[in-house]
Design an enzyme around this catalytic site. Structure first.
Site, PDB file in Angstrom:
ATOM      1  N   ASN A 129       0.876  -1.231  -0.108  1.00 19.71           N
ATOM      2  CA  ASN A 129       0.133   0.168   0.134  1.00 19.71           C
ATOM      3  C   ASN A 129       0.952   1.314  -0.038  1.00 19.71           C
ATOM      4  OD1 ASN A 129       0.764   0.416   2.747  1.00 19.71           O
ATOM      5  ND2 ASN A 129      -1.000  -0.848   3.624  1.00 19.71           N
ATOM      6  N   GLU A 171       3.328   1.494   3.023  1.00 15.78           N
ATOM      7  CA  GLU A 171       4.302   0.399   2.911  1.00 15.78           C
ATOM      8  C   GLU A 171       5.517   0.805   1.648  1.00 15.78           C
ATOM      9  OE1 GLU A 171       1.514  -3.411   4.656  1.00 15.78           O
ATOM     10  OE2 GLU A 171       1.845  -2.848   2.370  1.00 15.78           O
ATOM     11  N   ASP A 208      -5.830  -7.954   1.936  1.00 17.03           N
ATOM     12  CA  ASP A 208      -5.847  -9.362   1.809  1.00 17.03           C
ATOM     13  C   ASP A 208      -6.753  -9.601   0.698  1.00 17.03           C
ATOM     14  OD1 ASP A 208      -4.375  -9.799   4.352  1.00 17.03           O
ATOM     15  OD2 ASP A 208      -6.418  -9.826   5.668  1.00 17.03           O
TER      16      ASP A 208
END
Length: 315
Positions: A199, A202, A267
C-alpha cells in the site's frame, strides 16, 4: 477489458492457490457506551455481541474460497483454543488448512472492542514461532507446492515467513507464480517474486515519498527492476490502485461505494490478484477482479470477504 460472470465462475472454480504466511484470529466485541468509568477517564462498553473471524493469511485464503476458488493455507499457530477456532473457520469456508501447532507459543489474536461502529481499543496477543516448527513449514511447503497453480505469501511480520526467500526460489523453480503482500522496509528478501502488493505507506517506507505521479512511477519501476519483479501493484485507498510493469503504468480508480472499514482490504486485493492469475486472467483483468472485490469488503465492518455473487454484480 470485459470479464463475463458466466465464464469467470468456472475458471475460478478450477484455480488452485496455496497461501502461506502469518495467521491470526480477529475477535470482535460489540456493545454500547453510555457512561465513563468512575475508576479512570475511559468509556465503559457494555458488550452484547461477540464475533470472530480469520485474519492475516487465513483471511486471504477465505477470500479466495468466497470468490469460488480452491484455497489451501499453510501456517503456524499455538496449540490452544484460538487455533481450534481458526481450524473450524477454515473448515467452514472450505479451505484446506495445514496449521502446524507450536506448543511454546500462543496463536496470534487481535481483540477489538467496538461501539456504534467505532473501534474503542484493540488488544493484541502474539508470539514468534520457534525454528523447529518453521523447518516443518518448509517441508510441508515442498510437499504442497506441486499441487497448486500459484503461491501467495502473506507477510504480517509475525515470523511465519522467516524462510520467504526460499519459498520464492522454490516456487520459481517449480514454474509457479508467487505473489507477496510485503511487510517492513526490507524488500530484498522478496527478490524474484512475480508480484508485490504494497500500500502507499508500505511503499513509502521503502522508496521514500514522492511529489507527483512521475516521481512515483520512477521510484516504483526502479524498485521493481532491482528486485526482478514482473510487476508491482500499489494499492492507494481512495485513489484506487496502480500496476507497474514493463511499459506505462496501468491505473484503476477505486470501486468502493461507501467505506466503513479498510481492515483486511489488502488481503482481498492479493487474494483477487492471485486467484485471477491462477485462473488464467492477465494482470489488468486480475487487477479488475481484485479492485471490485476490495470495493465490496471495505463497505463491511471488520475483516470481511466478497462472494462471487457480489463480484459478479460489479463486473
Amino acid at each position: 477489458m470485459i470479464l463475463y460472470a458466466e465464464t469467470l465462475r468456472s475458471r475460478l472454480a478450477n484455480a488452485r492457490v496455496l497461501v502461506v504466511g502469518d495467521v491470526m484470529l480477529d475477535r470482535y466485541w460489540f456493545g454500547d457506551v453510555s457512561r465513563i468509568s468512575p475508576e479512570a477517564p475511559v468509556p465503559v462498553a457494555k458488550i452484547d455481541k461477540t464475533d470472530q473471524r480469520a485474519g492475516g493469511a487465513a483471511n486471504v485464503a477465505r477470500n479466495i474460497a468466497a470468490l469460488g476458488g480452491q484455497a489451501a493455507l499453510l501456517s503456524v499457530t499455538g496449540d490452544d483454543e484460538a487455533a481450534d477456532s481458526l481450524d473450524m473457520l477454515m473448515q467452514k469456508w472450505g479451505v484446506s488448512a495445514h496449521l502446524l501447532r507450536d506448543t511454546d507459543i500462543s496463536t496470534t489474536v487481535k481483540l477489538r472492542v467496538i461501539a456504534r461502529n467505532q473501534q474503542l481499543i484493540r488488544l493484541d496477543f502474539e508470539d514468534n514461532p520457534n525454528h523447529e516448527i518453521l523447518s516443518q513449514v518448509k517441508e510441508q511447503y515442498q510437499a504442497l507446492l506441486p499441487h497448486y497453480d500459484l503461491v501467495i505469501l502473506s507477510d504480517y511480520g509475525k515470523g511465519g515467513l522467516t524462510h520467504v526467500t526460499t519459498f520464492i526460489d522454490w516456487a520459481r523453480e517449480a514454474g509457479k507464480p508467487v505473489l507477496v503482500d510485503p511487510k517492513g522496509d526490507d524488500y530484498e528478501k522478496y527478490a524474484g517474486a512475480t508480484l508485490l502488493t504494497p500500500n502507499r505507506a508500505e511503499l513509502k517506507e521503502v522508496v521514500g515519498s514522492w511529489k507527483d505521479e512521475t516521481t512515483l512511477t520512477e521510484k516504483a519501476q526502479q524498485l521493481r527492476r532491482r528486485l526482478g519483479l514482473n510487476a508491482l501493484l500499489l494499492t492507494r485507498s481512495e485513489e484506487g490502485m496502480t500496476l507497474f510493469r514493463n511499459g506505462d503504468p496501468h491505473h484503476q480508480p477505486t470501486q468502493a461505494r461507501e467505506v466503513y472499514d479498510v481492515s483486511g482490504a489488502g488481503d482481498t486485493v492479493i487474494a483477487g490478484m492471485g486467484l485471477g492469475l491462477a485462473a488464467g486472467l492477465d494482470l489488468p483483468e486480475a487487477m479488475q477482479l481484485a479492485n471490485i472485490a476490495a470495493g465490496v469488503v471495505v463497505g463491511k465492518v471488520g475483516t470481511a470477504v466478497c462472494s462471487f455473487e457480489e463480484l459478479a454484480e460489479g463486473l
